[in-house]
Structures are given as structure tokens and as C-alpha cells.
Design a protein around this motif. Structure first.
Motif, PDB file in Angstrom:
ATOM      1  N   ASP A  68     -10.633  29.333   9.399  1.00 19.52           N
ATOM      2  CA  ASP A  68     -11.310  28.784   8.227  1.00 19.52           C
ATOM      3  C   ASP A  68     -10.800  27.375   7.989  1.00 19.52           C
ATOM      4  O   ASP A  68      -9.587  27.119   8.079  1.00 19.52           O
ATOM      5  N   PHE A  69     -11.720  26.486   7.639  1.00 20.51           N
ATOM      6  CA  PHE A  69     -11.336  25.112   7.336  1.00 20.51           C
ATOM      7  C   PHE A  69     -12.131  24.630   6.137  1.00 20.51           C
ATOM      8  O   PHE A  69     -13.328  24.899   6.022  1.00 20.51           O
ATOM      9  N   SER A  70     -11.466  23.935   5.243  1.00 21.90           N
ATOM     10  CA  SER A  70     -12.161  23.358   4.099  1.00 21.90           C
ATOM     11  C   SER A  70     -11.551  22.012   3.758  1.00 21.90           C
ATOM     12  O   SER A  70     -10.345  21.804   3.912  1.00 21.90           O
ATOM     13  N   ILE A  71     -12.407  21.118   3.317  1.00 22.68           N
ATOM     14  CA  ILE A  71     -11.956  19.823   2.836  1.00 22.68           C
ATOM     15  C   ILE A  71     -12.906  19.391   1.724  1.00 22.68           C
ATOM     16  O   ILE A  71     -14.131  19.359   1.922  1.00 22.68           O
ATOM     17  N   GLY A  72     -12.355  19.119   0.577  1.00 24.08           N
ATOM     18  CA  GLY A  72     -13.199  18.807  -0.566  1.00 24.08           C
ATOM     19  C   GLY A  72     -14.074  19.991  -0.921  1.00 24.08           C
ATOM     20  O   GLY A  72     -13.611  21.124  -1.032  1.00 24.08           O
ATOM     21  N   SER A  92      -7.114  17.753  -0.696  1.00 23.01           N
ATOM     22  CA  SER A  92      -6.639  19.124  -0.491  1.00 23.01           C
ATOM     23  C   SER A  92      -7.371  19.814   0.650  1.00 23.01           C
ATOM     24  O   SER A  92      -8.029  20.828   0.443  1.00 23.01           O
ATOM     25  N   PRO A  93      -7.298  19.268   1.865  1.00 27.92           N
ATOM     26  CA  PRO A  93      -7.849  20.007   3.003  1.00 27.92           C
ATOM     27  C   PRO A  93      -6.981  21.226   3.286  1.00 27.92           C
ATOM     28  O   PRO A  93      -5.778  21.226   3.033  1.00 27.92           O
ATOM     29  N   SER A  94      -7.575  22.277   3.803  1.00 25.71           N
ATOM     30  CA  SER A  94      -6.806  23.481   4.111  1.00 25.71           C
ATOM     31  C   SER A  94      -7.353  24.130   5.364  1.00 25.71           C
ATOM     32  O   SER A  94      -8.532  23.986   5.704  1.00 25.71           O
ATOM     33  N   PHE A  95      -6.474  24.855   6.063  1.00 23.21           N
ATOM     34  CA  PHE A  95      -6.848  25.519   7.301  1.00 23.21           C
ATOM     35  C   PHE A  95      -6.193  26.884   7.332  1.00 23.21           C
ATOM     36  O   PHE A  95      -5.008  27.023   7.011  1.00 23.21           O
ATOM     37  N   GLY A  96      -6.956  27.890   7.677  1.00 22.80           N
ATOM     38  CA  GLY A  96      -6.421  29.233   7.794  1.00 22.80           C
ATOM     39  C   GLY A  96      -6.909  29.885   9.070  1.00 22.80           C
ATOM     40  O   GLY A  96      -7.928  29.484   9.644  1.00 22.80           O
ATOM     41  N   PHE A  97      -6.183  30.886   9.532  1.00 27.96           N
ATOM     42  CA  PHE A  97      -6.567  31.535  10.788  1.00 27.96           C
ATOM     43  C   PHE A  97      -6.229  33.014  10.715  1.00 27.96           C
ATOM     44  O   PHE A  97      -5.080  33.393  10.454  1.00 27.96           O
ATOM     45  N   GLY A  98      -7.244  33.847  10.932  1.00 29.85           N
ATOM     46  CA  GLY A  98      -7.041  35.282  10.981  1.00 29.85           C
ATOM     47  C   GLY A  98      -7.233  35.792  12.398  1.00 29.85           C
ATOM     48  O   GLY A  98      -8.134  35.343  13.118  1.00 29.85           O
ATOM     49  N   PHE A  99      -6.379  36.706  12.811  1.00 32.50           N
ATOM     50  CA  PHE A  99      -6.450  37.238  14.168  1.00 32.50           C
ATOM     51  C   PHE A  99      -6.280  38.748  14.122  1.00 32.50           C
ATOM     52  O   PHE A  99      -5.449  39.267  13.376  1.00 32.50           O
ATOM     53  N   SER A 100      -7.091  39.451  14.908  1.00 30.14           N
ATOM     54  CA  SER A 100      -6.969  40.908  14.961  1.00 30.14           C
ATOM     55  C   SER A 100      -7.423  41.409  16.323  1.00 30.14           C
ATOM     56  O   SER A 100      -8.188  40.737  17.033  1.00 30.14           O
ATOM     57  N   PHE A 101      -6.915  42.576  16.689  1.00 34.88           N
ATOM     58  CA  PHE A 101      -7.384  43.226  17.903  1.00 34.88           C
ATOM     59  C   PHE A 101      -7.268  44.734  17.712  1.00 34.88           C
ATOM     60  O   PHE A 101      -6.460  45.215  16.920  1.00 34.88           O
ATOM     61  N   GLY A 102      -8.109  45.459  18.418  1.00 32.99           N
ATOM     62  CA  GLY A 102      -8.129  46.912  18.293  1.00 32.99           C
ATOM     63  C   GLY A 102      -9.452  47.455  18.782  1.00 32.99           C
ATOM     64  O   GLY A 102     -10.226  46.744  19.436  1.00 32.99           O
ATOM     65  N   THR A 103      -9.726  48.703  18.459  1.00 37.47           N
ATOM     66  CA  THR A 103     -10.959  49.328  18.902  1.00 37.47           C
ATOM     67  C   THR A 103     -12.012  49.272  17.800  1.00 37.47           C
ATOM     68  O   THR A 103     -11.678  49.312  16.612  1.00 37.47           O
ATOM     69  N   VAL A 104     -13.266  49.191  18.206  1.00 32.61           N
ATOM     70  CA  VAL A 104     -14.374  49.174  17.270  1.00 32.61           C
ATOM     71  C   VAL A 104     -15.523  49.952  17.894  1.00 32.61           C
ATOM     72  O   VAL A 104     -15.729  49.904  19.114  1.00 32.61           O
ATOM     73  N   MET A 158     -20.965  28.638   6.360  1.00 29.92           N
ATOM     74  CA  MET A 158     -20.786  27.237   5.997  1.00 29.92           C
ATOM     75  C   MET A 158     -21.168  27.132   4.525  1.00 29.92           C
ATOM     76  O   MET A 158     -22.156  27.731   4.105  1.00 29.92           O
ATOM     77  N   ARG A 159     -20.404  26.386   3.753  1.00 26.79           N
ATOM     78  CA  ARG A 159     -20.701  26.297   2.330  1.00 26.79           C
ATOM     79  C   ARG A 159     -20.460  24.898   1.804  1.00 26.79           C
ATOM     80  O   ARG A 159     -19.715  24.106   2.385  1.00 26.79           O
ATOM     81  N   TRP A 160     -21.132  24.630   0.702  1.00 26.11           N
ATOM     82  CA  TRP A 160     -20.887  23.425  -0.072  1.00 26.11           C
ATOM     83  C   TRP A 160     -20.631  23.855  -1.513  1.00 26.11           C
ATOM     84  O   TRP A 160     -21.492  24.444  -2.147  1.00 26.11           O
ATOM     85  N   ALA A 161     -19.427  23.604  -1.995  1.00 28.72           N
ATOM     86  CA  ALA A 161     -19.013  23.975  -3.349  1.00 28.72           C
ATOM     87  C   ALA A 161     -18.939  25.493  -3.485  1.00 28.72           C
ATOM     88  O   ALA A 161     -18.910  26.230  -2.485  1.00 28.72           O
ATOM     89  N   TYR A 162     -18.926  25.967  -4.732  1.00 34.62           N
ATOM     90  CA  TYR A 162     -18.848  27.397  -5.028  1.00 34.62           C
ATOM     91  C   TYR A 162     -19.915  27.761  -6.053  1.00 34.62           C
ATOM     92  O   TYR A 162     -20.464  26.898  -6.744  1.00 34.62           O
ATOM     93  N   VAL A 164      -0.907  19.093   6.128  1.00 32.22           N
ATOM     94  CA  VAL A 164      -1.780  19.169   4.965  1.00 32.22           C
ATOM     95  C   VAL A 164      -0.974  18.995   3.680  1.00 32.22           C
ATOM     96  O   VAL A 164      -1.366  18.274   2.777  1.00 32.22           O
ATOM     97  N   GLN A 165       0.192  19.659   3.607  1.00 30.33           N
ATOM     98  CA  GLN A 165       1.022  19.529   2.427  1.00 30.33           C
ATOM     99  C   GLN A 165       1.468  18.084   2.235  1.00 30.33           C
ATOM    100  O   GLN A 165       1.463  17.551   1.131  1.00 30.33           O
ATOM    101  N   THR A 166       1.831  17.410   3.355  1.00 30.07           N
ATOM    102  CA  THR A 166       2.241  16.012   3.272  1.00 30.07           C
ATOM    103  C   THR A 166       1.086  15.143   2.828  1.00 30.07           C
ATOM    104  O   THR A 166       1.228  14.245   2.008  1.00 30.07           O
ATOM    105  N   SER A 167      -0.115  15.435   3.376  1.00 28.70           N
ATOM    106  CA  SER A 167      -1.297  14.659   3.028  1.00 28.70           C
ATOM    107  C   SER A 167      -1.652  14.818   1.567  1.00 28.70           C
ATOM    108  O   SER A 167      -2.044  13.868   0.899  1.00 28.70           O
ATOM    109  N   GLU A 168      -1.529  16.057   1.044  1.00 25.67           N
ATOM    110  CA  GLU A 168      -1.852  16.302  -0.355  1.00 25.67           C
ATOM    111  C   GLU A 168      -0.932  15.500  -1.266  1.00 25.67           C
ATOM    112  O   GLU A 168      -1.354  14.926  -2.262  1.00 25.67           O
ATOM    113  N   GLN A 169       0.355  15.458  -0.908  1.00 25.97           N
ATOM    114  CA  GLN A 169       1.298  14.725  -1.734  1.00 25.97           C
ATOM    115  C   GLN A 169       1.022  13.230  -1.694  1.00 25.97           C
ATOM    116  O   GLN A 169       1.203  12.521  -2.673  1.00 25.97           O
TER     117      GLN A 169
END
Length: 248
Positions: free
Chosen positions: A64-68, A37-49, A104-108, A27-32
């Protein structure tokens, strides 16, 4: 069977985590190279609920993924009881499968001409926020999984803002219409003058949490005759507006 599902899910999480590391570099290479500015994030958790009084061991992944202007977030979760039995209510209905799309979203919020978001909404605001400000439809998550909708349209000379807390059981609705009567003129400051009217309704203020499923919604009998209606009018004149920094 339960152990196979658990092993398969952990392998998927490991794969996504490794993919994220390489994707972040690409993504950083693509942005340059292209300015996108596509971006990707990943959250991981485990435990009791604790869900409806029962304690589960939970494994959760939230990529999470976003592009444009487009963005999407997933909510992949597995819960096992004390006997390592999978909580099947999270996978045996179309509503359960649909809830794996966290949003899912479009813009802010505030974008022109269109802003849209479905799923979990943590910052629902109508107008200047005097009636509804930063309302979150996921406060009772994971006992209650709602699919909300926020949809705004701003055409310059006028538009509207809208919000529904849960399409499966519509309880809270917000709507605001607005107009800029001097839009398109060259009158300093006054060309941005905005006149609006809002209404927010809560048809079930005593809304109970489902006891047998996060998707089996019901209305409380205590709410009959006690619905809440709030209406208001507003007059706005932007003087300073630096997006995401300061406005007056």
C-alpha cells in the motif's frame, strides 16, 4: 518454469520488504523536514486457499502506498496446485492483470469536494446508510474479483454520491443527490440543512459465483422479475461535526 516464477516472486517480496524498512525511516525524516505525510505499507501471507473446490498453495503480497490524498493498494498473488502448476487464469487476461490493483482512491468518504475509489471497496455507504451501509464488494474474494467504483462530489450547495459494485457485471447501483438550500447564508445551524433523495438497485440478487474464472460473470435466471429497488428521502441537520471523532 513454475519454480523459476516462484523464486522470482519470493525475491521480489524480500526486496519490497527491505525497501519498506528503509522507506519507513525516510518517510519519517521527510515528514519532519517538509510536513508531508507519504506512507508505505506491505502485507505478506502464504498458505492454502480453496478456490472453486480446488486447494491451492497461495503466496500473496499486498503493498500500500499513499501520498497526500492519493492512495493505491496492490494485490499480487500466485496460486499453485498439488503439482506446483501455476493457476494461469490469474495472469492470462487483461481483467486478471487489472485485478492486481486492489484499489486506487482519492481522498476519503465525506471529503469535499471530491472522493473517488475504484477496485475492492469494503465500506460503500449511500447517504446516512439506511439503505446501503458499509457494503463490501469483495465478500466472495478470491472466487469472484470485482472492480467497483465509488464517486462522490460535494460542492457545498449540493452534490451527489454514487456506487457501482462491479464494472464487469453491473448488478448493484447506488445513487444519492442532495442540496443545501440555505448554503452560503449566515443562519445558525440551518445553513447546513441538507435535503437528499436516494435509490439503490440490485438487478441480480441471486448473482452466482463464477465456476471457471473469477472474471467470467453471469446473471442468474432466478433474478428475472425479482430485481430489488429501494428509494428514500432524507433530511439532515448537522449539529456537532468533529471529523473522524463524533457527529450528531
Amino acid at each position: 518454469m513454475q519454480r523459476k516464477i516462484l523464486t522470482f516472486f519470493i525475491l521480489i517480496l524480500l526486496f519490497v520488504s527491505i525497501t519498506y524498512i528503509f522507506a519507513d525511516e525516510s518517510v519519517q525524516t521527510s515528514e519532519q523536514a517538509s510536513g508531508s505525510s507519504p506512507s508505505f505499507g506491505f502485507g505478506f501471507s502464504f498458505g492454502t486457499v480453496v478456490i472453486n473446490g480446488t486447494t491451492y498453495f497461495q503466496i500473496k503480497g499486498q503493498p500500500d502506498f499513499s501520498i497526500g490524498l492519493f492512495g493505491i493498494g496492490l494485490d499480487i498473488n500466485l496460486e499453485f496446485d498439488g503439482n506446483w502448476k501455476l493457476r494461469e487464469t490469474e495472469w492470462n487476461s487483461w481483467q486478471a492483470i487489472l485485478s492486481k490493483i486492489r484499489y486506487m482512491r482519492w481522498a476519503y468518504k465525506g471529503a469535499k469536494p471530491l472522493y473517488a475509489k475504484i477496485g475492492q471497496i469494503e465500506d460503500a455507504t449511500i447517504g446516512n446508510g439506511f439503505i446501503m451501509w458499509n457494503y463490501a464488494n469483495n465478500l466472495n474474494y478470491p472466487n469472484m474479483k470485482k472492480l467497483g467504483i465509488a464517486f462522490d462530489l460535494d460542492l457545498g450547495y449540493g452534490g451527489f454520491e454514487s456506487f457501482v459494485d462491479n464494472v464487469f457485471d453491473v448488478d448493484i447501483i447506488g445513487l444519492r443527490g442532495f442540496a443545501r438550500p440555505l448554503y452560503g447564508t449566515d443562519i445558525f445551524l440551518l445553513k447546513e440543512l441538507e435535503i437528499g433523495a436516494s435509490i439503490v438497485v440490485d438487478t441480480d440478487p441471486f448473482n452466482p459465483i463464477p465456476t471457471n474464472s473469477p472474471y467470467n460473470f453471469s446473471d442468474s435466471e432466478l433474478s428475472i422479475g425479482k430485481e430489488i429497488y429501494i428509494a428514500g428521502a432524507d433530511l439532515g441537520l448537522p449539529i456537532v461535526n468533529i471529523p473522524s471523532i463524533f457527529d450528531l
